[in-house]
Design an enzyme around this catalytic site. Structure first.
Site: not given
Ligand SMILES: Cc1ncc(COP(=O)(O)O)c(C=O)c1O
Length: 407
Positions: A199, A227, A257
């Site tokens: 990200s 992502h 997302k």
């Molecule tokens: C690579 C990655 N994994 C997991 C998450 C966590 O997801 P969530 O926002 O649904 O908790 C995120 C971002 O927030 C992320 O960028």
């Protein structure tokens, strides 16, 4: 008496002193443009100011204000309920969860899928439930993967970012170490974990080479498609783009997302899903995903798979990358995330402030989120930006870059 409390004022002052203090900035709606609070950190959106273009959201396909997605959420709230009311294992398992999971499994090419209340919970719960003896983890993996390893109390071996050769070397080292210590490495369970799209750097993991290494050493592969889900082949992620469904044992992601909702998921074999719904504590001991969130994600996935939003996003990505690079900015990555790397954190803040003055929202990303000396602006277009929006963003970067002395 001794003060055994916490020096919160001191902590905040230290953050301020090092230009690391963050602030919330409310907006009136989640879309490609909106009214924001005064920069930075005002209390409420300022509706009589200019609307700002948003170039920093993970709402990649712009589906949060899509009528079909909103209707699906509305209808689920009206017919199923606004909340699940209990853990899925108690009374919180509904038809909308099942529909979402069926679609996710179909998209990800797996036997089953399981929805969690967030991507964070999916990562933490899955790694902790698997209890791997060793996790091999990309150095830039998301915090929820790192926290999952901590919770699992596993030995974590970190390999260089997106470097399958380094991963292979670490796997080999581990075999040698076990042999030296007179142990049989085959007794250990090994899990290789990587984000597919990173990200903050916009890089894409070399999944095929990672699978090659995993197969050679008998390890399992877990890929976090947070992502990527919804953006690649047929609305899948990088695993689908590269046809690796049969070589990746655990696919995981978020609904928050591109799928414009909230929640997370794991996709894999029936046995994996059965184990997780019994053993993943973040699933068992947490209320089921809210039905409107599940229904919105289902509909968004359908739109992502069958509409033209993906195509429009990738056209915007190409236009924006081209424009930023031809101005002379250094743009990293090879995905929809375009990190404009500036280096110094104060320059990054000045550039972000400069574009913000020109009604473009794209905040600076600084340490500790990224390493010292690589401060950047993470520029991300959405499928719903039109050509004029992209041009406005490019003009803001040109003017602000010149003002700050970066161009
Ligand atoms: C690579 C990655 N994994 C997991 C998450 C966590 O997801 P969530 O926002 O649904 O908790 C995120 C971002 O927030 C992320 O960028």
């Amino acid at each position: 008496m001794a003060d055994r409390g916490f020096d919160l004022e001191g902590r905040l002052a230290a953050l301020e002193e090092h230009d690391l203090k963050r602030a919330l900035s409310p907006v009136d709606r989640v879309a490609e443009r909106g009214y924001f609070a005064e920069p930075s950190g005002g209390d409420l959106p300022v509706l009589d100011s200019a609307e700002a273009l948003v170039f920093a959201s993970n709402n990649y396909l712009g589906l949060t204000d899509d009528q079909r997605v909103q209707d699906a959420a509305r209808q689920a709230a009206a017919t199923v309920g606004t909340g699940a009311g209990a853990s899925r294992l108690v009374t919180g398992d509904t038809l909308v969860h099942r529909d979402l999971e069926r679609q996710l499994a179909e998209t990800k090419g797996t036997e089953r899928a399981l929805a969690f209340s967030s991507g964070y919970a999916a990562n933490v719960g899955t790694i902790a439930a698997l209890e791997p003896d060793v996790v091999f983890s990309d150095e830039l993996n998301h915090a929820s993967i790192i926290d999952g390893c901590r919770l699992a109390d596993t030995e974590t071996v970190v390999y260089d970012h997106c470097d399958a050769a380094d991963l292979r070397a670490r796997l080999e080292e581990r075999v040698e170490r076990a042999t030296r210590e007179g142990r049989e490495p085959a007794d250990e369970s090994w899990l290789i974990v990587t984000d597919s799209v990173f990200s903050m750097d916009g890089t894409v993991a070399p999944l095929s080479a990672i699978c090659d290494a995993a197969e050679e050493y008998g390890a399992w592969v877990m890929v976090d498609e947070a992502h990527a889900t919804g953006l690649y082949a047929d609305g899948g992620g990088v695993v689908q783009a590269e046809g690796l469904e049969d070589r990746v044992q655990i696919q995981l992601g978020t609904l928050s997302k591109a799928l414009a909702s909230q929640g997370g998921y794991v996709a894999g074999s029936s046995a994996l899903i059965e184990c997780l719904l019994n053993d993943a504590r973040s699933f068992v001991f947490s209320t089921g995903l809210a039905p409107p969130a599940a229904a919105a994600a289902s509909e968004a996935l359908h739109v992502a798979r069958h509409g033209d939003a993906r195509e429009r996003l990738w056209e915007n990505v190409a236009h924006l990358r081209d424009g930023l690079e031809s101005m002379g900015f250094e743009v990293w990555g090879d995905s929809q995330i375009l990190p404009v790397v500036v280096g110094d954190r104060r320059d990054a803040i000045a550039l972000a402030d400069g574009v913000r003055e020109r009604d473009v929202v794209a905040p600076a990303i600084r340490p500790p989120t990224v390493p010292e000396g690589t401060s950047r602006i993470r520029v991300v277009p959405m499928a719903t930006h039109d050509r004029d929006d992209i041009i406005a963003c490019l003009e803001a970067f040109q003017a602000a870059g010149e003002e700050v002395g970066l161009l």
